[in-house]
Design a protein around this motif. Structure first.
Motif, PDB file in Angstrom:
ATOM      1  N   UNK A   1       0.876  -1.287   0.099  1.00 52.24           N
ATOM      2  CA  UNK A   1       0.089   0.100   0.079  1.00 52.24           C
ATOM      3  C   UNK A   1       0.946   1.162  -0.016  1.00 52.24           C
ATOM      4  N   UNK A   2       2.043   1.098   0.603  1.00 55.06           N
ATOM      5  CA  UNK A   2       2.809   2.375   0.397  1.00 55.06           C
ATOM      6  C   UNK A   2       3.942   2.736  -0.516  1.00 55.06           C
ATOM      7  N   UNK A   3       3.624   1.757  -1.774  1.00 61.95           N
ATOM      8  CA  UNK A   3       4.642   1.732  -2.945  1.00 61.95           C
ATOM      9  C   UNK A   3       3.804   2.995  -3.565  1.00 61.95           C
ATOM     10  N   UNK A   4       4.841   3.295  -4.652  1.00 58.47           N
ATOM     11  CA  UNK A   4       4.334   4.399  -5.683  1.00 58.47           C
ATOM     12  C   UNK A   4       2.933   3.590  -6.671  1.00 58.47           C
ATOM     13  N   UNK A   5       2.448   4.297  -6.922  1.00 56.85           N
ATOM     14  CA  UNK A   5       1.144   3.913  -7.600  1.00 56.85           C
ATOM     15  C   UNK A   5       1.476   2.866  -8.663  1.00 56.85           C
ATOM     16  N   UNK A   6       2.413   2.965  -9.674  1.00 59.90           N
ATOM     17  CA  UNK A   6       2.980   2.175 -10.751  1.00 59.90           C
ATOM     18  C   UNK A   6       3.220   0.773 -10.200  1.00 59.90           C
ATOM     19  N   UNK A   7       3.965   0.775  -9.009  1.00 62.43           N
ATOM     20  CA  UNK A   7       4.560  -0.297  -8.534  1.00 62.43           C
ATOM     21  C   UNK A   7       3.366  -1.128  -7.901  1.00 62.43           C
ATOM     22  N   UNK A   8       2.552  -0.191  -7.122  1.00 60.28           N
ATOM     23  CA  UNK A   8       1.606  -1.097  -6.590  1.00 60.28           C
ATOM     24  C   UNK A   8       0.427  -1.647  -7.706  1.00 60.28           C
ATOM     25  N   UNK A   9       0.191  -0.952  -8.663  1.00 56.36           N
ATOM     26  CA  UNK A   9      -0.606  -1.438  -9.796  1.00 56.36           C
ATOM     27  C   UNK A   9       0.016  -2.818 -10.465  1.00 56.36           C
ATOM     28  N   UNK A  10       1.298  -2.726 -10.557  1.00 58.74           N
ATOM     29  CA  UNK A  10       2.087  -4.034 -11.062  1.00 58.74           C
ATOM     30  C   UNK A  10       1.739  -5.152 -10.162  1.00 58.74           C
ATOM     31  N   UNK A  11       2.088  -4.970  -8.635  1.00 58.88           N
ATOM     32  CA  UNK A  11       1.734  -5.963  -7.956  1.00 58.88           C
ATOM     33  C   UNK A  11       0.123  -6.453  -7.662  1.00 58.88           C
ATOM     34  N   UNK A  12      -0.924  -5.523  -8.046  1.00 56.33           N
ATOM     35  CA  UNK A  12      -2.166  -5.985  -8.150  1.00 56.33           C
ATOM     36  C   UNK A  12      -2.264  -6.882  -9.257  1.00 56.33           C
ATOM     37  N   UNK A  13      -1.643  -6.344 -10.362  1.00 54.72           N
ATOM     38  CA  UNK A  13      -1.676  -7.097 -11.869  1.00 54.72           C
ATOM     39  C   UNK A  13      -1.296  -8.596 -11.555  1.00 54.72           C
ATOM     40  N   UNK A  14      -0.048  -8.687 -10.979  1.00 60.43           N
ATOM     41  CA  UNK A  14       0.740  -9.979 -10.859  1.00 60.43           C
ATOM     42  C   UNK A  14      -0.219 -10.739  -9.946  1.00 60.43           C
ATOM     43  N   UNK A  15      -0.720 -10.105  -8.731  1.00 56.35           N
ATOM     44  CA  UNK A  15      -1.580 -11.137  -7.856  1.00 56.35           C
ATOM     45  C   UNK A  15      -2.808 -11.675  -8.584  1.00 56.35           C
ATOM     46  N   UNK A  16      -3.605 -10.723  -9.315  1.00 56.20           N
ATOM     47  CA  UNK A  16      -4.927 -11.195 -10.117  1.00 56.20           C
ATOM     48  C   UNK A  16      -4.336 -12.134 -11.014  1.00 56.20           C
ATOM     49  N   UNK A  17      -3.336 -11.859 -11.880  1.00 56.01           N
ATOM     50  CA  UNK A  17      -2.887 -12.985 -12.763  1.00 56.01           C
ATOM     51  C   UNK A  17      -2.445 -14.470 -12.239  1.00 56.01           C
ATOM     52  N   UNK A  18      -1.706 -14.412 -10.882  1.00 56.21           N
ATOM     53  CA  UNK A  18      -1.711 -15.738 -10.180  1.00 56.21           C
ATOM     54  C   UNK A  18      -3.011 -16.383  -9.818  1.00 56.21           C
TER      55      UNK A  18
END
Length: 135
Positions: free
Chosen positions: A52-69
């Motif tokens: 949650x405290x990462x920059x928005x682009x890094x957080x969006x990438x983490x969300x994409x990775x999570x959903x993809x998994x």
């Protein structure tokens, strides 16, 4: 509900007309569909606490990775299934079917039946959606 009544009184009136037991888990007399409903955002929030405290682009990438998994895991599990039902539902229906096969069913009147098994005798009324065992 008070906030809803003040802001959207027509929606509030409509929900009151339907009855609170129809849409509120807290006021429902039993669990619906054998599980209590949770919202996807609760699951997402618990998974994203660390990012949650990462920059928005890094957080969006983490969300994409999570959903993809998640979707990969779901697709893999679904392809390995031998039935159209999820495992929990399949086991539940199988258990109920095993119990039902031990019962003797006698017609009383159109949609009313006497059901006998080894332990109890009950009357089932399909018109009233009731059973003398109260289950």
């Amino acid at each position: 509900m008070a906030g809803l009544k003040e802001t959207y009184h027509k929606v509030y009136d409509e929900l009151q007309g339907v009855g609170i037991k129809q849409f509120s888990c807290a006021h429902s007399p039993s669990k619906r569909y054998l599980f209590m409903i949770t919202y996807i955002i609760e699951s997402m929030n618990s998974c994203l606490v660390a990012v949650q405290k990462l920059p928005i682009t890094a957080m969006a990438e983490c969300i994409r990775d999570l959903l993809q998994k998640w979707f990969y895991d779901l697709r893999t599990n679904a392809s390995e299934m031998s039935t159209y039902l999820i495992t929990f539902a399949y086991e539940h229906i199988k258990d109920r079917t095993d119990i039902a096969q031990r019962c003797e069913i006698h017609l009383i009147h159109f949609n009313k039946f006497k059901v006998d098994d080894k332990w109890k005798k009950t009357t089932v009324d399909l018109d009233e959606s009731s059973c003398s065992c109260r289950e």
